[in-house]
Motif scaffolding. Structure first.
Motif, PDB file in Angstrom:
ATOM      1  N   ALA A  23       0.829  -1.204   0.000  1.00 30.93           N
ATOM      2  CA  ALA A  23       0.000   0.000   0.000  1.00 30.93           C
ATOM      3  C   ALA A  23       0.864   1.256   0.000  1.00 30.93           C
ATOM      4  O   ALA A  23       0.508   2.271  -0.616  1.00 30.93           O
ATOM      5  N   ARG A  24       2.013   1.185   0.646  1.00 31.64           N
ATOM      6  CA  ARG A  24       2.902   2.352   0.721  1.00 31.64           C
ATOM      7  C   ARG A  24       3.811   2.475  -0.497  1.00 31.64           C
ATOM      8  O   ARG A  24       4.010   3.574  -1.022  1.00 31.64           O
ATOM      9  N   ILE A  25       4.364   1.366  -0.956  1.00 25.86           N
ATOM     10  CA  ILE A  25       5.387   1.425  -2.003  1.00 25.86           C
ATOM     11  C   ILE A  25       4.806   1.215  -3.404  1.00 25.86           C
ATOM     12  O   ILE A  25       5.298   1.773  -4.382  1.00 25.86           O
ATOM     13  N   LEU A  26       3.746   0.397  -3.494  1.00 27.33           N
ATOM     14  CA  LEU A  26       3.103   0.116  -4.791  1.00 27.33           C
ATOM     15  C   LEU A  26       1.618   0.491  -4.728  1.00 27.33           C
ATOM     16  O   LEU A  26       0.743  -0.360  -4.939  1.00 27.33           O
ATOM     17  N   PRO A  27       1.318   1.752  -4.446  1.00 23.35           N
ATOM     18  CA  PRO A  27      -0.083   2.114  -4.206  1.00 23.35           C
ATOM     19  C   PRO A  27      -0.987   1.953  -5.416  1.00 23.35           C
ATOM     20  O   PRO A  27      -2.205   1.827  -5.254  1.00 23.35           O
ATOM     21  N   ASP A  28      -0.426   1.942  -6.619  1.00 27.71           N
ATOM     22  CA  ASP A  28      -1.246   1.838  -7.827  1.00 27.71           C
ATOM     23  C   ASP A  28      -1.399   0.402  -8.326  1.00 27.71           C
ATOM     24  O   ASP A  28      -2.028   0.177  -9.357  1.00 27.71           O
ATOM     25  N   TRP A  29      -0.830  -0.552  -7.597  1.00 28.86           N
ATOM     26  CA  TRP A  29      -0.899  -1.950  -8.009  1.00 28.86           C
ATOM     27  C   TRP A  29      -2.053  -2.663  -7.310  1.00 28.86           C
ATOM     28  O   TRP A  29      -2.389  -2.352  -6.165  1.00 28.86           O
ATOM     29  N   ARG A  30      -2.638  -3.627  -8.008  1.00 30.01           N
ATOM     30  CA  ARG A  30      -3.571  -4.546  -7.370  1.00 30.01           C
ATOM     31  C   ARG A  30      -2.769  -5.716  -6.812  1.00 30.01           C
ATOM     32  O   ARG A  30      -1.850  -6.205  -7.462  1.00 30.01           O
ATOM     33  N   ILE A  31      -3.112  -6.148  -5.616  1.00 28.21           N
ATOM     34  CA  ILE A  31      -2.361  -7.182  -4.913  1.00 28.21           C
ATOM     35  C   ILE A  31      -3.271  -8.362  -4.605  1.00 28.21           C
ATOM     36  O   ILE A  31      -4.423  -8.176  -4.210  1.00 28.21           O
ATOM     37  N   PHE A  32      -2.758  -9.571  -4.806  1.00 26.98           N
ATOM     38  CA  PHE A  32      -3.457 -10.723  -4.227  1.00 26.98           C
ATOM     39  C   PHE A  32      -2.444 -11.727  -3.699  1.00 26.98           C
ATOM     40  O   PHE A  32      -1.298 -11.784  -4.141  1.00 26.98           O
ATOM     41  N   HIS A  33      -2.890 -12.498  -2.702  1.00 27.44           N
ATOM     42  CA  HIS A  33      -2.021 -13.416  -1.971  1.00 27.44           C
ATOM     43  C   HIS A  33      -2.419 -14.862  -2.227  1.00 27.44           C
ATOM     44  O   HIS A  33      -3.608 -15.183  -2.360  1.00 27.44           O
ATOM     45  N   MET A  34      -1.407 -15.728  -2.275  1.00 33.83           N
ATOM     46  CA  MET A  34      -1.611 -17.167  -2.347  1.00 33.83           C
ATOM     47  C   MET A  34      -0.765 -17.798  -1.238  1.00 33.83           C
ATOM     48  O   MET A  34       0.429 -17.527  -1.136  1.00 33.83           O
ATOM     49  N   VAL A  35      -1.402 -18.611  -0.383  1.00 34.95           N
ATOM     50  CA  VAL A  35      -0.709 -19.192   0.771  1.00 34.95           C
ATOM     51  C   VAL A  35      -0.768 -20.713   0.687  1.00 34.95           C
ATOM     52  O   VAL A  35      -1.849 -21.288   0.551  1.00 34.95           O
ATOM     53  N   ASP A  36       0.394 -21.353   0.767  1.00 31.84           N
ATOM     54  CA  ASP A  36       0.474 -22.813   0.817  1.00 31.84           C
ATOM     55  C   ASP A  36       1.505 -23.188   1.873  1.00 31.84           C
ATOM     56  O   ASP A  36       2.708 -23.221   1.613  1.00 31.84           O
ATOM     57  N   GLU A  37       1.023 -23.482   3.085  1.00 32.72           N
ATOM     58  CA  GLU A  37       1.926 -23.811   4.184  1.00 32.72           C
ATOM     59  C   GLU A  37       2.647 -25.134   3.970  1.00 32.72           C
ATOM     60  O   GLU A  37       3.724 -25.365   4.539  1.00 32.72           O
ATOM     61  N   SER A  38       2.089 -26.006   3.143  1.00 33.40           N
ATOM     62  CA  SER A  38       2.727 -27.303   2.934  1.00 33.40           C
ATOM     63  C   SER A  38       4.069 -27.163   2.228  1.00 33.40           C
ATOM     64  O   SER A  38       4.940 -28.032   2.358  1.00 33.40           O
ATOM     65  N   LEU A  39       4.272 -26.100   1.476  1.00 37.79           N
ATOM     66  CA  LEU A  39       5.546 -25.912   0.795  1.00 37.79           C
ATOM     67  C   LEU A  39       6.695 -25.836   1.796  1.00 37.79           C
ATOM     68  O   LEU A  39       7.746 -26.461   1.601  1.00 37.79           O
ATOM     69  N   ILE A  40       6.518 -25.085   2.885  1.00 33.61           N
ATOM     70  CA  ILE A  40       7.586 -24.987   3.880  1.00 33.61           C
ATOM     71  C   ILE A  40       7.598 -26.213   4.782  1.00 33.61           C
ATOM     72  O   ILE A  40       8.663 -26.693   5.172  1.00 33.61           O
ATOM     73  N   ASN A  42       6.859 -29.322   4.034  1.00 35.37           N
ATOM     74  CA  ASN A  42       7.514 -30.419   3.324  1.00 35.37           C
ATOM     75  C   ASN A  42       9.013 -30.170   3.193  1.00 35.37           C
ATOM     76  O   ASN A  42       9.813 -31.106   3.276  1.00 35.37           O
ATOM     77  N   THR A  43       9.389 -28.921   2.976  1.00 36.06           N
ATOM     78  CA  THR A  43      10.807 -28.586   2.874  1.00 36.06           C
ATOM     79  C   THR A  43      11.527 -28.846   4.196  1.00 36.06           C
ATOM     80  O   THR A  43      12.636 -29.388   4.221  1.00 36.06           O
ATOM     81  N   ALA A  45      10.554 -31.008   6.474  1.00 33.10           N
ATOM     82  CA  ALA A  45      10.553 -32.456   6.693  1.00 33.10           C
ATOM     83  C   ALA A  45      11.684 -33.142   5.933  1.00 33.10           C
ATOM     84  O   ALA A  45      12.332 -34.060   6.450  1.00 33.10           O
ATOM     85  N   VAL A  46      11.938 -32.684   4.707  1.00 34.42           N
ATOM     86  CA  VAL A  46      12.990 -33.277   3.885  1.00 34.42           C
ATOM     87  C   VAL A  46      14.364 -32.706   4.245  1.00 34.42           C
ATOM     88  O   VAL A  46      15.394 -33.360   4.076  1.00 34.42           O
ATOM     89  N   GLY A  47      14.370 -31.480   4.748  1.00 28.21           N
ATOM     90  CA  GLY A  47      15.624 -30.822   5.091  1.00 28.21           C
ATOM     91  C   GLY A  47      16.185 -29.943   4.001  1.00 28.21           C
ATOM     92  O   GLY A  47      17.236 -29.315   4.174  1.00 28.21           O
ATOM     93  N   ARG A  48      15.481 -29.847   2.879  1.00 33.22           N
ATOM     94  CA  ARG A  48      15.916 -29.033   1.751  1.00 33.22           C
ATOM     95  C   ARG A  48      14.751 -28.922   0.771  1.00 33.22           C
ATOM     96  O   ARG A  48      13.760 -29.654   0.894  1.00 33.22           O
ATOM     97  N   LEU A  49      14.875 -28.043  -0.189  1.00 35.36           N
ATOM     98  CA  LEU A  49      13.871 -27.951  -1.253  1.00 35.36           C
ATOM     99  C   LEU A  49      14.078 -29.099  -2.219  1.00 35.36           C
ATOM    100  O   LEU A  49      15.134 -29.202  -2.849  1.00 35.36           O
ATOM    101  N   ASP A  50      13.088 -29.983  -2.343  1.00 36.45           N
ATOM    102  CA  ASP A  50      13.234 -31.129  -3.239  1.00 36.45           C
ATOM    103  C   ASP A  50      12.427 -30.921  -4.517  1.00 36.45           C
ATOM    104  O   ASP A  50      11.739 -29.910  -4.698  1.00 36.45           O
ATOM    105  N   LYS A  51      12.528 -31.881  -5.436  1.00 36.46           N
ATOM    106  CA  LYS A  51      11.883 -31.745  -6.738  1.00 36.46           C
ATOM    107  C   LYS A  51      10.355 -31.684  -6.644  1.00 36.46           C
ATOM    108  O   LYS A  51       9.731 -30.850  -7.320  1.00 36.46           O
ATOM    109  N   PRO A  52       9.694 -32.539  -5.845  1.00 33.91           N
ATOM    110  CA  PRO A  52       8.228 -32.437  -5.766  1.00 33.91           C
ATOM    111  C   PRO A  52       7.749 -31.077  -5.275  1.00 33.91           C
ATOM    112  O   PRO A  52       6.775 -30.530  -5.803  1.00 33.91           O
ATOM    113  N   THR A  53       8.425 -30.527  -4.275  1.00 31.20           N
ATOM    114  CA  THR A  53       8.013 -29.217  -3.759  1.00 31.20           C
ATOM    115  C   THR A  53       8.318 -28.122  -4.766  1.00 31.20           C
ATOM    116  O   THR A  53       7.551 -27.161  -4.918  1.00 31.20           O
TER     117      THR A  53
END
Length: 218
Positions: A23-40, A42-43, A45-53
């Motif tokens: 809102a402060r830095i990009l006031p003219d942009w439309r913003i939307f959020h996507m949240v997927d907690e499983s990405l972190i 799973n990472t 759990a595996v200890g690193r970013l793997d191919k499936p993630t």
């Protein structure tokens, strides 16, 4: 014409902070959020970013562009190493939250401190710092620390313990380095609460620098 930025998160706790920054830095942009907690999760759990993630992160980015995004920001440093893969697949700009922070840090100091609360974030950030220094032709020594127990505390909702442990680790790290980077966006509020005169070296967090990078680039 209004442009649209999609932010891909692995934790919903970052949404309000990025709403405020955009809102402060990009006031003219439309913003939307996507949240997927499983990405972190799973990472971790595996200890690193793997191919499936990585494939699922790429799918999230594809979904963001198909939903009308003109640009995408991935706000989790642990999955940041997958972004070069995504950039090979899409024409639209894809931003990694910690790239601007890394560039800023290596431009002002040879000894760079990296502070994280997760090992899966610490190692990618260290590698990013080294790669960024190499691309700028600069010598770089990385001194890192992982705040034990801080991440677990914030998962319990105990932000006070999280913040205390991050602050204690930061105080111990600053005398050893020329500059410090906070490896996770969730650590930004700790820095915001510290009086500038208490910082013996420059300390950077990634969220605001990432949004500023988007503004200056696009």
């Amino acid at each position: 014409m209004t442009r649209t930025l999609a932010l891909i998160h692995t934790s919903p706790m970052l949404v309000p902070m990025f709403d405020t920054l955009c809102a402060r830095i990009l006031p003219d942009w439309r913003i939307f959020h996507m949240v997927d907690e499983s990405l972190i999760r799973n990472t971790i759990a595996v200890g690193r970013l793997d191919k499936p993630t990585t494939r699922r992160m790429v799918a999230q980015i594809q979904s963001a562009f198909e939903a009308g995004a003109d640009a995408v920001l991935v706000t989790c440093s642990s999955i940041g190493p997958g972004i070069p893969v995504a950039r090979q697949l899409f024409d639209g700009p894809i931003f990694r939250i910690d790239e601007a922070m890394a560039a800023q840090a290596v431009s002002i100091g040879r000894r760079v401190g990296v502070l994280a609360t997760l090992g899966t974030t610490l190692e990618p950030t260290i590698q990013l710092i080294r790669d960024t220094a190499a691309s700028q032709g600069r010598d770089c020594e990385v001194i890192s620390d992982c705040c034990e127990g801080a991440f677990e505390a914030v998962l319990r909702g105990d932000t006070e313990t999280h913040d205390q442990r991050v602050r204690a680790s930061l105080d111990a790290l600053m005398p050893k380095v020329d500059v410090v980077v906070l490896a996770q966006g969730s650590m930004a509020r700790v820095l915001a609460a510290i009086p500038p005169e208490s910082l013996s070296v420059p300390v950077y967090s990634s969220p605001e620098l990432a949004i500023q990078q988007i503004r200056s680039t696009l």
